[in-house]
Design a protein around this motif. Structure first.
Motif, short mmCIF file in Angstrom:
data_model
loop_
_atom_site.label_atom_id
_atom_site.label_comp_id
_atom_site.label_asym_id
_atom_site.label_seq_id
_atom_site.Cartn_x
_atom_site.Cartn_y
_atom_site.Cartn_z
N ARG A 1 -33.31 21.03 4.91
CA ARG A 1 -32.80 22.01 5.02
C ARG A 1 -33.31 23.28 5.05
O ARG A 1 -33.36 23.83 3.19
CB ARG A 1 -30.94 22.08 4.86
CG ARG A 1 -30.53 20.64 5.41
CD ARG A 1 -29.03 20.38 5.01
NE ARG A 1 -28.67 19.56 5.49
CZ ARG A 1 -28.15 18.04 4.90
NH1 ARG A 1 -29.03 17.86 3.66
NH2 ARG A 1 -27.57 17.38 5.65
N LYS B 1 -21.36 26.88 7.73
CA LYS B 1 -22.72 28.27 7.33
C LYS B 1 -22.96 29.38 7.85
O LYS B 1 -23.41 29.25 8.78
CB LYS B 1 -23.54 27.35 6.95
CG LYS B 1 -23.64 26.03 7.00
CD LYS B 1 -25.08 25.32 6.54
CE LYS B 1 -24.99 23.61 6.78
NZ LYS B 1 -25.28 23.23 8.49
N CYS C 1 -31.03 11.43 10.20
CA CYS C 1 -30.89 11.92 8.55
C CYS C 1 -29.76 12.21 7.74
O CYS C 1 -29.66 12.82 7.65
CB CYS C 1 -32.57 13.30 8.88
SG CYS C 1 -31.33 14.14 10.22
N GLY C 2 -28.72 11.77 8.79
CA GLY C 2 -27.46 11.96 8.26
C GLY C 2 -26.61 11.25 6.81
O GLY C 2 -27.28 10.27 6.36
N ARG D 1 -15.92 17.35 10.03
CA ARG D 1 -16.71 16.14 8.51
C ARG D 1 -15.95 17.20 7.26
O ARG D 1 -15.86 16.34 6.35
CB ARG D 1 -17.54 16.13 8.95
CG ARG D 1 -18.67 17.55 8.84
CD ARG D 1 -19.33 17.31 9.75
NE ARG D 1 -20.94 18.16 8.56
CZ ARG D 1 -21.95 18.34 8.64
NH1 ARG D 1 -22.61 18.54 10.11
NH2 ARG D 1 -22.63 17.99 7.40
N GLY E 1 -28.74 12.93 13.34
CA GLY E 1 -27.80 13.95 12.94
C GLY E 1 -26.54 13.78 12.42
O GLY E 1 -25.94 13.65 13.22
N THR E 2 -25.95 11.95 11.62
CA THR E 2 -24.91 11.38 12.07
C THR E 2 -24.42 11.81 11.83
O THR E 2 -22.60 11.56 12.02
CB THR E 2 -25.18 9.83 11.27
OG1 THR E 2 -25.84 10.71 10.12
CG2 THR E 2 -26.16 9.11 11.76
N ASN E 3 -24.48 13.14 10.65
CA ASN E 3 -22.75 13.93 9.78
C ASN E 3 -22.03 13.98 11.56
O ASN E 3 -20.74 13.85 11.71
CB ASN E 3 -22.84 15.03 9.06
CG ASN E 3 -23.97 14.31 7.93
OD1 ASN E 3 -24.10 12.85 8.06
ND2 ASN E 3 -25.11 14.68 7.03
N ASP E 4 -22.46 15.12 12.29
CA ASP E 4 -22.48 16.08 13.46
C ASP E 4 -22.48 15.02 14.31
O ASP E 4 -21.20 15.46 15.50
CB ASP E 4 -23.80 17.06 14.00
CG ASP E 4 -23.62 18.25 12.72
OD1 ASP E 4 -22.15 18.18 12.93
OD2 ASP E 4 -24.09 18.91 12.27
N ARG F 1 -36.18 22.34 9.29
CA ARG F 1 -35.01 22.43 10.38
C ARG F 1 -34.66 24.00 10.42
O ARG F 1 -35.01 24.75 9.44
CB ARG F 1 -34.13 21.50 10.20
CG ARG F 1 -32.21 21.97 11.11
CD ARG F 1 -31.62 20.92 10.43
NE ARG F 1 -30.50 21.74 9.01
CZ ARG F 1 -29.51 21.27 9.35
NH1 ARG F 1 -29.27 20.05 9.48
NH2 ARG F 1 -29.27 21.75 8.04
N LEU G 1 -35.98 15.95 6.84
CA LEU G 1 -34.79 16.94 6.79
C LEU G 1 -34.97 17.47 5.69
O LEU G 1 -34.42 17.40 4.43
CB LEU G 1 -33.16 16.08 6.75
CG LEU G 1 -32.29 17.76 7.51
CD1 LEU G 1 -32.49 18.44 8.37
CD2 LEU G 1 -31.13 16.58 7.25
N GLU H 1 -27.44 15.90 17.58
CA GLU H 1 -25.98 16.00 17.13
C GLU H 1 -24.65 15.80 17.80
O GLU H 1 -23.30 16.03 17.26
CB GLU H 1 -25.85 17.01 16.23
CG GLU H 1 -26.87 17.09 15.22
CD GLU H 1 -27.05 18.03 14.37
OE1 GLU H 1 -26.96 18.34 12.87
OE2 GLU H 1 -27.83 19.27 14.75
C1 PEP Z 1 -26.18 16.07 10.33
O1 PEP Z 1 -25.24 16.74 11.11
O2 PEP Z 1 -26.11 14.68 10.44
C2 PEP Z 1 -26.94 16.38 9.39
C3 PEP Z 1 -27.98 15.47 9.29
O3 PEP Z 1 -26.82 17.74 9.09
P1 PEP Z 1 -26.50 18.91 8.96
O4 PEP Z 1 -25.39 17.73 7.59
O5 PEP Z 1 -27.40 19.84 7.37
O6 PEP Z 1 -25.09 19.40 9.99
#
Ligand code: PEP
Ligand code: MG
Length: 591
Positions: free
Chosen positions: A306, A350, A512-513, A475, A462-465, A342, A304, A441
């Motif tokens: 960014r 953002k 990739c989170g 988050r 994307g584990t964060n989202d 990405r 990833l 995501e």
């Molecule tokens: C995610 O969402 O896990 C991710 C890797 O992207 P970002 O943290 O940039 O939203």
């Protein structure tokens, strides 16, 4: 050390990795009070001249900061000062102030203060958190000009500070401050406001100064000289630590040291488990300058990259040439491995100011990620042209954020083809047919993964989202951090489903989170069938060592048990219990 009163613990957002202990030094760069002074008749021109000189001086100072940052960290990081430099000529700022001086007989300081208050009020009305960065820049500039107009001492000067072990604690930090910080004296940063994407946080990461943001009210509770621990990995800050916290700090620091800079680790060693299963370890990058350092640690590509650094806080559209150079720098650092770049993930937390988008009540559910693409074809076309050109230098792949449908992937692919046709017509070198993949995501994407896999060349979770949207937990909301549960059964099942869908379709699935940044999260992802991981690049040596010391069959069995658990905490307990011998070997107790 305080052994009687309970230590004060703050839970904020991790902004820059690392852990440090030191003494509080509060940084008060509050906007100075501007006295009400009447301008005598005939004094107008003098005030206009004072304003001009203050701006000229601010420009020299900012250009100097930019130069110093460029030589210290590189030209990309130095661009963090561009928005402030551009603001110095922004007609909204300059003409508005001049008008007040000319028409209202105000001092330059008062006129400028008024104008900045008006602009701040206007910008604060938008609900895009990204604008907060712009407000932070505005405030930084406001202080810089006002102290010159009012002949006040420089609040950024740290020459008189203690010799070392300083933890700078502030309401909000500014890039101007962080750029001047000497990491041998200032060991950590802690701020009430800000997030990982704040400009000062980006600089802190580049300078490798641990930082926690979004701590709420730490400035009002902290006093100069107090002992403080800042954990930039978790966002946890402890004031006046007692013996238990001090001990916890020492163990955590030792574990992290081992995790980050595994001495004796050979970067050529493959990430292969004890039972012979290969794991691909790539890295997440925020800035091109990190690529060479990540490569030196033995990364097998970038999972990833960014690209928001090219647009966040910038007042102008990023030129194709500048983008091409940035992408090329990363691709050239990895001549024989994939680099997943990405497309701009705008919206949510953002948004670039130059797009001047209308505010939304619910930005995280609004125009975000790939949804912005049809509205801003020029922006994305330019980006895809730059990517196709950079793809000549290696295995560049285009990764699309916040995808829900196959149509969205096809839209980007079509735009990539337009970019290729244009480049062919112009006779510029480019690579045709770059791979286009989707980030998973949202629950919609995870559940539709088999269908998406027929459109995408690869999938990346994307584990964060994914956790945020699955659990409807913001988050960035530190008050909800305890609900942000990566072990929730709904999350585990989706990850396992996506991995299965990828295998069935013969399409690579990576993750990739932040989940892929922590030992337990990595083991869980491996156990759920994801064997391509993109991790925080500084953690790579430790993660490789961990992979080389565990058995995939055991991890899979533990994950299968966790998948059956009725709730997240139980899943985590079951998973940890099944892997206890491995975990105890890898992470001695207390770390
Ligand atoms: C995610 O969402 O896990 C991710 C890797 O992207 P970002 O943290 O940039 O939203
Ligand atoms: Mg995301």
């Amino acid at each position: 050390m305080n052994d009687t009163a309970a230590p004060l613990v703050f839970r904020g957002l991790p902004a820059a990795e690392g852990i440090a202990r030191g003494r509080v030094h509060r940084v008060d760069w509050n906007v100075p009070e501007v006295p009400r002074v009447a301008v005598p008749k005939g004094g107008r021109d003098r005030e206009l001249e004072r304003f001009r000189r203050a701006r000229a001086r601010a420009r020299r100072e900012l250009e100097d900061l930019k130069r110093r940052t460029a030589s210290r960290l590189g030209p990309i990081e130095a661009r963090i000062f561009d928005p402030q430099i551009l603001m110095l000529d922004d007609p909204d700022v300059v003409e508005g102030t001049r008008r007040y001086i000319a028409e209202n007989r105000l001092t330059a300081a008062r006129a400028f203060d008024w104008r900045m208050l008006e602009l701040k009020d206007r910008w604060s009305r938008t609900s895009h958190p990204m604008v907060l960065d712009r407000l932070n820049d505005l405030e930084d500039l406001k202080v810089r000009i006002l102290i010159r107009l009012l002949d006040l001492p420089d609040p950024w000067a740290i020459d008189g500070w203690e010799v070392g072990g300083i933890v700078a604690v502030a309401r909000d930090l500014t890039p101007s401050f962080v750029a001047l910080v000497d990491p041998s004296r200032v060991v950590a940063l802690a701020a009430d406001w800000g997030t990982r994407t704040s400009h000062w946080a980006i600089l802190a990461r580049s300078l490798e100064i641990p930082a926690a943001a979004g701590l709420g009210d730490i400035t009002t509770r902290a006093e100069d000289g107090q002992a403080i621990i800042v954990d930039g990995w978790s966002g946890r800050v402890v004031m006046e630590p007692d013996a238990r916290e001090a001990d916890r700090f020492e163990r955590r620091r030792a574990a992290i040291r081992g995790w980050r800079h595994e001495s004796g680790t050979d970067v050529r060693e493959e990430a292969v488990t004890v039972d012979g299963q290969a794991v691909t370890l790539r890295v997440n990058l925020d800035l091109p300058g990190e690529a060479a350092r990540a490569r030196a640690l033995g990364a097998h590509g970038v999972g990833l990259f960014r690209t928001e650094f090219l647009v966040v806080g910038r007042s102008t559209f990023p030129e194709e040439e500048e983008q091409y150079r940035s992408y090329r720098e990363v691709v050239e650092a990895f001549p024989s491995h994939p680099v997943l770049i990405r497309t701009f993930d705008l919206g949510g937390d953002k948004f670039p100011v130059f797009l001047r988008t209308p505010s939304e009540d619910n930005p995280f559910l609004g125009r975000r990620g790939v949804r912005v693409c049809p509205d801003e074809p020029e922006l994305f076309l330019t980006q895809l042209r730059a990517m196709s050109r950079a793809a000549v230098h290696g295995d560049l792949r285009v990764m699309v954020p916040l995808v829900n449908t196959g149509t969205e992937i096809e839209t980007v692919r079509e735009l990539a083809e337009v970019a290729e046709d244009q480049l062919a017509g112009e006779g510029l070198p480019f690579a045709r047919g770059v791979e286009v993949g989707a980030m998973i995501e949202t629950p919609a994407a995870a559940l539709a993964a088999p269908a998406l896999a027929t459109h995408a060349d690869f999938l990346s979770i994307g584990t964060n989202d994914l956790v945020q949207y699955t659990l409807a937990v913001d988050r960035t909301n530190t008050r909800l951090a305890h609900l942000f549960d990566s072990f929730h059964p709904a999350v585990l099942r989706q990850i396992s489903m996506v991995a299965g869908a990828g295998r069935a379709a013969g399409v690579e699935v990576s993750a990739c989170g932040e989940m892929a940044a922590r030992p337990l999260g990595i083991l869980l992802l491996l156990g759920l069938g994801v064997d391509v991981l993109s991790v925080a690049w500084r953690s790579l040596p430790g993660i490789r060592r961990m992979v080389r010391n565990c058995r995939l069959d055991e991890i899979r069995a533990a994950a299968a048990a966790a998948l059956e658990a009725p709730a997240g905490p139980q899943a985590k307990r079951d998973f940890t219990a099944s892997l206890r011998p491995t975990l105890e070997r890898l992470f001695p107790r207390g770390t």
